[in-house]
Write an enzyme that holds these catalytic residues in place. Sequence first.
Site, mmCIF file in Angstrom:
data_model
loop_
_atom_site.group_PDB
_atom_site.id
_atom_site.type_symbol
_atom_site.label_atom_id
_atom_site.label_comp_id
_atom_site.label_asym_id
_atom_site.label_seq_id
_atom_site.Cartn_x
_atom_site.Cartn_y
_atom_site.Cartn_z
ATOM 1 N N SER A 37 1.403 -1.239 0.068
ATOM 2 C CA SER A 37 0.059 -0.014 -0.278
ATOM 3 C C SER A 37 0.696 1.344 -0.076
ATOM 4 C CB SER A 37 -1.189 0.512 1.098
ATOM 5 O OG SER A 37 -1.523 1.341 1.102
ATOM 6 N N GLY A 38 0.896 2.462 -0.967
ATOM 7 C CA GLY A 38 1.548 3.639 -0.715
ATOM 8 C C GLY A 38 2.950 3.228 -1.489
ATOM 9 N N LYS A 41 1.646 1.274 -6.989
ATOM 10 C CA LYS A 41 0.676 1.216 -8.040
ATOM 11 C C LYS A 41 -0.166 2.006 -9.165
ATOM 12 C CE LYS A 41 -0.835 -1.900 -4.848
ATOM 13 N NZ LYS A 41 -0.618 -1.346 -4.489
ATOM 14 N N SER A 109 -2.033 -7.800 -3.519
ATOM 15 C CA SER A 109 -2.029 -9.005 -3.947
ATOM 16 C C SER A 109 -0.498 -9.569 -3.471
ATOM 17 C CB SER A 109 -2.296 -9.604 -6.237
ATOM 18 O OG SER A 109 -0.948 -9.262 -6.539
#
Length: 202
Positions: A37-38, A41, A109
């Site tokens: 996260s962060g 992406k 994922s």
Amino acid sequence: MEENNNIYPIFDRMLTRQDKEELLKQRGVMIWFTGLSGSGKSTIAIALERELHKRGLLCRILDGDNIRTGINNNLSFSETDRVENIRRIAEVSKLFIDTGIITIAAFISPNNDIREMAARIVGPDDFLEIFVSTPLAECEKRDVKGLYAKARRGEIKNFTGISAPFEAPEHPALSLDTSVLSLEESVNRLLEIVLPRVSRHE
């Protein structure tokens, strides 16, 4: 009760993937971004879509915002539901790809098994795994949504990178560290491997 024999397979009458790719003048492919996260992406995915759009290529981005609020809004963040989340994303992606659409997915994922499942569903020849390898310290420093801070305080359980593991891909098609590369540099590196895959040579 008499069996209903009035339902016939219609696949022999459907247009093929090749028909649709010829119409769009492009090849369908899955570009699967994975990372913490962060890590960047979604930012890279959006920038890549814009660059491909400029070149007349049709794309579809799938991310947490449009998947978790729609087709997967009945799923929790349990281990079982996380797997089902990715399975559904892969199945939907395959439908887009079979229509000749360049499909861009941006999801944490977090382990190889779950990503390998997605690749099997989509088909390995159509699956480009992109690892956004931005280090945890940099992701945590950005923390735009305040999720890392909540995870550190124990307010979010099983948060990837803090209280749940992240397995780096073993053989990604490309690795991008956004603490080192600019957005433009990241997209340019992507274009080098994506454009040859999506271009149709008549």
